[in-house]
Write an enzyme that holds these catalytic residues in place. Structure first.
Site, PDB file in Angstrom:
ATOM      1  N   THR A   1       0.858  -1.190   0.000  1.00  0.00           N
ATOM      2  CA  THR A   1       0.000   0.000   0.000  1.00  0.00           C
ATOM      3  C   THR A   1       0.892   1.237   0.000  1.00  0.00           C
ATOM      4  OG1 THR A   1      -1.863  -1.082   1.073  1.00  0.00           O
ATOM      5  CG2 THR A   1      -1.773   1.290   1.268  1.00  0.00           C
TER       6      THR A   1
ATOM      7  N   PHE B   1       1.100   5.271   0.650  1.00  0.00           N
ATOM      8  CA  PHE B   1       0.453   6.304   1.452  1.00  0.00           C
ATOM      9  C   PHE B   1       0.961   7.682   1.021  1.00  0.00           C
ATOM     10  CE2 PHE B   1      -1.504   3.742   4.801  1.00  0.00           C
ATOM     11  CZ  PHE B   1      -0.885   2.528   4.580  1.00  0.00           C
TER      12      PHE B   1
END
Ligand code: PEP
Ligand code: MN
Length: 673
Positions: free
Chosen positions: A271, A273
């Protein structure tokens, strides 16, 4: 004491020593980071990192250590080093910042925030918020300095809510962080998968694990605020029928057992960010950068294609293009775009400006370090280090609107991809402490040739005392006659480096052959391409592959276009640190050694963003003319001059008649500063 306890104590002691050594290593990495920052060197030194890893693995083998694990440990150390150096080149301004993340301690956002800020600050505080909106509001209202919000997961795709919130907010993206997502099925210790009736997790995570969840019969899934809070609920409720999908870290924090690891089941899952702040930052141009923009486009055929082309034709890659429905139901479509490149790069700026003409509105959300590139393996980067030759038909000559009369279509104009100066920007080329192109006037001074230790020492001292910021000295001399003094070669380079170190001046010296470039680049702070080699294309390409700034002198018979094309050769290899030097051209006039073309200075300023230097010494050939020509250079807007000096001009081995004395140099600099 039991045998095992004694052994463990030994291990603990060794681990402490390892940590001490790691702390020392980071200190040295920092020091190198400062040097790179001062000298304008790239943080990503892939050749050096590759050599380091190879030599470490050889040493590991001799010690009978696993090359596989040692490589993993050192790759992490190299990443840690690059991140540390990034924080020096592009520092964050807040001290002891409060960092907002969505969720609770142990959530992936929390892990990302900790990874990003622990390299940059020793004292930062983390604050969890319920929603993304709350986290962003805390930054825009000034109660928190930063927010760390998920942008994209490699399996589930974009976090649309975050993209929309950032686009609407007054905040900017100032960084990105990437973490691997290790999703585990967790439950109370002793619980079995067959005991589970309900599984809690973040909705995006439930989506990511859909395939695994589909294999569980009769288990209900319930969306929860974040993964760590889901784990905390299972712990608090104390029911064996409840499970959560969370990180290993969250399981440990909540004393839960891991029933199954890696349940997204598709291998690598990461992921990305965004780090959000109230103000944008500028990213040092020695770091790989990305720029995010949001554009509102009319819903018309071909509009999106022209946006894509505006970037594509200029060689700018779009890493992400995401369409979002317009918030107000109008006929506009909003696109979130991530571009590879620095927002301050003139080519990227020009592309963004041209998109602005087509779009209803455009906002630059921020420029930040490209984390994937900064952290990728040296070997991956090596393959990408040298871009293919630029497509010469891709970009037309960029002229300033209004400054050049419209021309009828005629013969094809030269193509400048990196040189052009579309909107008044100036590039800065950093050499030691001196930033060429920063608006200040800088002086490079030194002897024509390095002759002997005493001559050089006196000249270096005189240059420093007079206020010069770079020491010059030829060690490979391009002499018209093969019987003239040819320079001291490598010995001369050693002397020049020593003098530079002694008087704290960066050094510039000429390279004449491709074979010299690598070795000279190790010792010299700046490489000079002499007038006679301005069109030695192999040499230009070779210096273009170094990370040293280049002083590119105009050829004796070269036009301004040809000078700019020579700079293109260098920049096409990835080295943008070029200072152009006007040093006089050959005309019918014989009263001076060459004819100093001062008009080249303002012409170059119109045509390029590169800093411009003038060498009055080689143009004049006589010292009496050096000061007036230097004054002229400053008056027409040059960023710097390069002047030859000698402690004993009458006995100089090279170019004595044009060499200034210490006093003459000091007077000249005092007058020009
Ligand atoms: C020099 O600067 O040492 C030199 C030889 O200059 P040019 O290449 O301009 O003749
Ligand atoms: Mn000379």
């Amino acid at each position: 004491m039991k045998k095992i306890d004694a052994a463990r104590q030994n291990l603990d002691r060794l681990d402490s020593q390892l940590l001490d050594i790691l702390a020392k290593r980071i200190e040295i990495v920092r020091e190198i980071g400062e040097i790179k920052a001062n000298q304008g060197l790239q943080v990503l030194d892939v050749q050096r990192e590759r050599a380091l890893l190879t030599s470490i693995l050889e040493k590991a083998e001799k010690r009978h250590l696993s090359q596989h694990f040692v490589a993993q440990i050192f790759r992490q150390m190299i990443r840690y080093g690059r991140n540390t150096q990034e924080s020096i080149l592009t520092p964050l301004t807040h001290e002891s910042p409060v960092v907002q993340y969505q969720g609770t301690r142990g959530a992936f956002s929390w892990l990302a925030a900790r990874k990003y800020f622990s390299v940059r600050h020793t004292d930062f505080r983390m604050a969890g918020s319920h929603t993304y909106q709350e986290a962003i509001d805390a930054v825009s209202s000034g109660t928190s300095a930063y927010a760390v919000l998920p942008l994209e997961n490699s399996l589930a795709g974009s976090f649309h809510e975050v993209i929309d919130l950032v686009a609407k907010s007054p905040c900017s993206i100032v960084g990105e962080e990437i973490i691997p997502i290790d999703l585990c099925l967790v439950a109370l210790p002793g619980a079995q998968v067959s005991d589970l009736e309900v599984i809690y997790s973040h909705p995006v995570v439930l989506q990511q694990c859909a395939r695994f969840l589909g294999t569980l019969d009769g288990v209900q899934t319930t969306a929860h605020e974040d993964t760590a809070a889901a784990a905390a609920k299972v712990q608090a409720d104390g029911l064996k029928s409840q499970g959560a999908i969370a990180s290993r870290h969250a399981a440990e924090l909540c004393d839960l057992a891991i029933l199954k690891e890696d349940i997204s089941g598709v291998g690598s899952d990461i992921t990305r960010f965004a780090i959000i702040a109230a103000q944008p930052i500028s990213v040092d141009n020695h770091l790989p950068a990305k720029t995010s923009i949001v554009v509102n486009l009319p819903n018309e055929a071909g509009v999106l294609a022209s946006i894509v082309n505006a970037f594509g034709q200029r060689g700018i890659n779009m890493g992400k293009l995401e369409s979002r429905p317009s918030a107000d139901g109008s006929s506009l479509t909003r696109f979130y775009i991530e571009l590879d490149g620095n927002a301050e790069n003139p080519v990227l700026k020009e592309a963004v400006d041209s998109v602005r003409q087509i779009a209803r509105s455009l906002r630059v959300l921020g420029c930040y370090v490209d984390r994937a590139r900064l952290e990728s393996e040296s070997d991956d980067l090596l393959g990408r280090a040298v871009d293919p030759d630029p497509d010469p038909s891709a970009v037309e000559l960029h002229v300033l609107p209004g400054k050049t009369p419209a021309r009828k279509p005629g013969p094809k104009k030269p193509t400048f991809k990196f040189d052009s100066q579309p909107s008044g920007e100036r590039s800065i080329v950093q050499v030691g402490q001196a930033a060429f192109g920063d608006g200040n006037f800088h002086v490079i001074a030194g002897p024509c040739a390095v002759e002997n230790p005493t001559q050089l020492d006196l000249a270096a001292r005189d240059a420093r005392d007079a206020g010069a910021v770079v020491l010059r000295g030829g060690v490979f001399k391009p002499r018209t006659s093969p019987y003239s003094f040819q320079g001291l070669g490598w010995e001369g380079l050693r002397l020049l480096r020593e003098a530079g170190d002694k008087y704290d001046l960066p050094i510039v010296t000429e390279v004449m052959a491709t074979e010299q470039v690598g070795r000279v680049a190790e010792l010299a702070d700046m490489l000079q391409i002499g007038a006679r080699n301005m069109q030695n294309f192999d040499l230009l390409r070779e210096v273009g592959r170094t990370d040293r700034p280049i002083l590119l002198k105009r050829g004796l018979m070269a036009s301004i276009d040809e000078l700019l094309m020579a700079a293109e050769y260098i920049m096409s290899q990835g080295n943008f640190q070029v200072v152009l030097c006007e040093r006089g051209i050959r005309t019918f006039e014989t009263a001076t050694r060459s004819t100093l073309d001062l008009s080249a200075v303002p012409v170059l300023q119109e045509r390029t963003h590169l800093p411009i230097c003038v060498d009055p010494s080689h143009a004049a050939g006589r010292k009496a003319l050096v000061a007036p020509l230097a004054r002229g250079a400053r008056a027409v807007g040059a960023d710097s001059i390069m002047v030859e000096i000698h402690p004993d001009p009458a006995n100089a081995l090279c170019d004595g008649p044009q060499a200034l004395s210490a006093l003459e140099l000091a007077n000249l600099i005092a007058e020009l500063k």
